[in-house]
Scaffold this active site. Structure first.
Site, PDB file in Angstrom:
ATOM      1  CB  CYS A 126      -1.036  -0.085   1.127  1.00  0.00           C
ATOM      2  SG  CYS A 126      -0.371  -0.657   2.683  1.00  0.00           S
ATOM      3  CG  HIS A 234      -0.847   3.956   4.838  1.00  0.00           C
ATOM      4  ND1 HIS A 234      -1.625   3.695   5.926  1.00  0.00           N
ATOM      5  CD2 HIS A 234      -0.506   2.812   4.155  1.00  0.00           C
ATOM      6  CE1 HIS A 234      -1.420   2.424   6.305  1.00  0.00           C
ATOM      7  NE2 HIS A 234      -0.834   1.766   4.996  1.00  0.00           N
TER       8      HIS A 234
HETATM    9  N1  LIG Z   1      -4.868  -3.199   5.223  1.00  0.00           N
HETATM   10  C1  LIG Z   1      -4.247  -2.780   4.125  1.00  0.00           C
HETATM   11  O1  LIG Z   1      -4.076  -1.546   4.066  1.00  0.00           O
HETATM   12  C2  LIG Z   1      -3.659  -3.702   3.161  1.00  0.00           C
HETATM   13  C3  LIG Z   1      -2.945  -3.177   2.197  1.00  0.00           C
HETATM   14  C4  LIG Z   1      -2.527  -3.783   1.093  1.00  0.00           C
HETATM   15  C5  LIG Z   1      -2.381  -5.128   1.211  1.00  0.00           C
HETATM   16  N2  LIG Z   1      -3.081  -5.661   2.372  1.00  0.00           N
HETATM   17  C6  LIG Z   1      -2.774  -7.280   2.468  1.00  0.00           C
HETATM   18  O2  LIG Z   1      -4.032  -7.779   2.298  1.00  0.00           O
HETATM   19  C7  LIG Z   1      -4.253  -9.124   2.976  1.00  0.00           C
HETATM   20  C8  LIG Z   1      -5.320  -8.844   4.061  1.00  0.00           C
HETATM   21  O3  LIG Z   1      -5.074  -7.681   4.823  1.00  0.00           O
HETATM   22  P1  LIG Z   1      -6.415  -7.391   5.682  1.00  0.00           P
HETATM   23  O4  LIG Z   1      -5.989  -5.821   6.367  1.00  0.00           O
HETATM   24  O5  LIG Z   1      -7.703  -7.185   4.820  1.00  0.00           O
HETATM   25  O6  LIG Z   1      -6.479  -8.267   6.792  1.00  0.00           O
HETATM   26  P2  LIG Z   1      -7.583  -8.817   7.747  1.00  0.00           P
HETATM   27  O7  LIG Z   1      -8.633  -7.658   8.039  1.00  0.00           O
HETATM   28  O8  LIG Z   1      -7.229  -9.339   9.075  1.00  0.00           O
HETATM   29  O9  LIG Z   1      -8.596  -9.773   6.873  1.00  0.00           O
HETATM   30  C9  LIG Z   1      -8.082 -11.236   6.345  1.00  0.00           C
HETATM   31  C10 LIG Z   1      -8.990 -11.840   5.577  1.00  0.00           C
HETATM   32  O10 LIG Z   1      -8.144 -13.130   5.281  1.00  0.00           O
HETATM   33  C11 LIG Z   1      -9.190 -14.155   5.468  1.00  0.00           C
HETATM   34  N3  LIG Z   1      -8.167 -15.357   5.905  1.00  0.00           N
HETATM   35  C12 LIG Z   1      -7.443 -15.412   6.873  1.00  0.00           C
HETATM   36  N4  LIG Z   1      -6.689 -16.563   7.027  1.00  0.00           N
HETATM   37  C13 LIG Z   1      -7.066 -17.332   6.118  1.00  0.00           C
HETATM   38  C14 LIG Z   1      -7.006 -18.602   5.806  1.00  0.00           C
HETATM   39  N5  LIG Z   1      -6.345 -19.532   6.161  1.00  0.00           N
HETATM   40  N6  LIG Z   1      -7.776 -19.130   4.692  1.00  0.00           N
HETATM   41  C15 LIG Z   1      -8.652 -18.193   4.051  1.00  0.00           C
HETATM   42  N7  LIG Z   1      -8.897 -17.072   4.374  1.00  0.00           N
HETATM   43  C16 LIG Z   1      -8.235 -16.594   5.361  1.00  0.00           C
HETATM   44  C17 LIG Z   1      -9.883 -13.610   6.831  1.00  0.00           C
HETATM   45  O11 LIG Z   1     -10.882 -14.562   6.844  1.00  0.00           O
HETATM   46  P3  LIG Z   1     -11.679 -14.676   8.186  1.00  0.00           P
HETATM   47  O12 LIG Z   1     -12.657 -13.503   8.334  1.00  0.00           O
HETATM   48  O13 LIG Z   1     -12.545 -15.850   8.194  1.00  0.00           O
HETATM   49  O14 LIG Z   1     -10.727 -14.927   9.425  1.00  0.00           O
HETATM   50  C18 LIG Z   1     -10.042 -12.194   6.204  1.00  0.00           C
HETATM   51  O15 LIG Z   1     -11.150 -12.320   5.175  1.00  0.00           O
HETATM   52  C19 LIG Z   1      -2.689  -8.983   3.741  1.00  0.00           C
HETATM   53  O16 LIG Z   1      -2.139  -9.868   2.967  1.00  0.00           O
HETATM   54  C20 LIG Z   1      -2.342  -7.869   3.876  1.00  0.00           C
HETATM   55  O17 LIG Z   1      -1.099  -7.954   3.602  1.00  0.00           O
HETATM   56  C21 LIG Z   1      -3.482  -5.117   3.379  1.00  0.00           C
END
Ligand SMILES: NC(=O)c1ccc[n+]([C@@H]2O[C@H](COP(=O)([O-])OP(=O)(O)OC[C@H]3O[C@@H](n4cnc5c(N)ncnc54)[C@H](OP(=O)(O)O)[C@@H]3O)[C@@H](O)[C@H]2O)c1
Length: 329
Positions: A126, A234
């Site tokens: 990001c 950010h």
């Molecule tokens: N937040 C940001 O600004 C941002 C920006 C760029 C990239 N990212 C990337 O995007 C990804 C998710 O980030 P987030 O902020 O959305 O995290 P988050 O809010 O913690 O959400 C994680 C998601 O992944 C699912 N998940 C976790 N473990 C899993 C598994 N073993 N099998 C299938 N689904 C699974 C979760 O499902 P449940 O609800 O069932 O647990 C939830 O839907 C990360 O890789 C992060 O690095 C985030």
């Protein structure tokens, strides 16, 4: 298109569904996917209810496109399985970004590298996306030598657990901690894990990813990444040294002419980019554009974007749109 959203219950996944609906992405069948904890839950897309399925089920449904935001481990294990089933994966985690066999794409900059053979495509970090959106047009004109960036990153960049930690702290509730310290009334110089060289993984993403996206190793980036108690958005303080000198009015014009970049730099009216202003917007906002008076050919600026939108969901969906528009899926 049959589209799977992997991580549909997460912070990025939820915004992904919102952006898909807003942009009217051509979906014939939506497959929301999450961990076993969420299988059977209902999510709403365009006023219709959909049941969340597990990864195994989703692969067997052979989607055309899978938009992944479920963490690096899930991507490493499951993206190849989707790819084998013929699905094109666009992945938000850091799992594939620096893999030389995978493309790392910000559509405004390098969508042209994509081919039909790319079955796993990486979405950059990001903080990187908003940085390169502003750097790319300036580099083309003045040739960057070195970039020094310090970030002020929101808790939503860490995921739902971190947003809950901040909310709990504000409400005076003791709860699960996403960070090793309180984040409210604090600033943590610690985004992602520490590496052997003393930098964090987030800082090294900022140092390495721009060169891959811009396909140019002639410049270097040094980064310090800091987590602050903002809910979303950010911010980055960026110092850029160029090979060639620049004219400030021309810099503003170049940035204004860049699709996806908005110059917000009217000091007389206290107008500059801020997370509360960038919230829920797809653009990257640039302001406080000024000459670094401590050395020649050097510029300072302040860059802000919504990390869940252009930093994640919007960029991913722009990649998917490019694939569809160019018959690459
Ligand atoms: N937040 C940001 O600004 C941002 C920006 C760029 C990239 N990212 C990337 O995007 C990804 C998710 O980030 P987030 O902020 O959305 O995290 P988050 O809010 O913690 O959400 C994680 C998601 O992944 C699912 N998940 C976790 N473990 C899993 C598994 N073993 N099998 C299938 N689904 C699974 C979760 O499902 P449940 O609800 O069932 O647990 C939830 O839907 C990360 O890789 C992060 O690095 C985030």
């Amino acid at each position: 298109m049959k589209v799977a959203v992997v991580g549909a219950t997460g912070m990025v996944g939820e915004v992904m569904l919102k952006v898909l609906a807003e942009r009217n992405f051509p979906i014939t069948e939506l497959i929301p996917v999450a961990s076993e904890r969420s299988v059977g839950k209902t999510i709403t897309y365009k006023e219709n209810d959909y049941t969340v399925v597990g990864l195994e089920t989703a692969v067997s449904m052979k989607p055309d496109i899978a938009l992944f935001s479920a963490g690096g481990d899930t991507s490493l294990e499951w993206a190849p399985k989707f790819a084998e089933a013929g699905t094109t994966v666009v992945d938000n985690s850091s799992a594939w970004r620096m893999d030389p066999t995978k493309k790392l794409v910000v559509p405004e900059i390098n969508a042209n590298v994509l081919t039909k053979e790319d079955k796993i495509i990486a979405n950059p970090n990001c903080s990187t996306i908003q940085l390169v959106m502003a750097l790319n047009p300036l580099h083309k004109k003045y040739n960057m030598k070195r970039v020094v960036v310090s970030t002020y990153q929101s808790v939503s960049g860490t995921g739902v657990k971190a947003v809950r930690q901040l909310e709990n702290e504000i409400a005076g509730i003791e709860g699960e901690m996403a960070y090793p310290y309180p984040i409210g009334r604090n600033a943590l110089p610690h985004c992602d894990v520490f590496l052997e060289n003393g930098y964090t993984k987030e800082e090294m993403k900022l140092a390495r990813e721009p060169q891959k996206i811009m396909d140019d190793r002639s410049f270097s980036v040094s980064a310090t990444a800091v987590r602050i108690p903002t809910a979303g958005g950010h911010s980055e303080s960026v110092n850029v040294e160029f090979e060639n000198d620049f004219d400030l009015a021309e810099v503003r014009q170049l940035l204004s002419d860049t699709p996806g970049v908005v110059v917000q730099d009217d000091l007389a009216n206290n107008s500059y980019p801020m997370p509360i202003y960038a919230h829920d917007k797809d653009d990257v906002f640039v302001g406080r554009i000024r000459r670094d008076e401590s050395q020649p050919n050097t510029l300072n600026m302040w860059i802000v974007a919504d990390n869940l939108r252009k930093g994640a969901a919007t960029n991913t969906i722009q990649i998917a749109e490019y694939l569809v528009e160019n018959n690459l899926v």
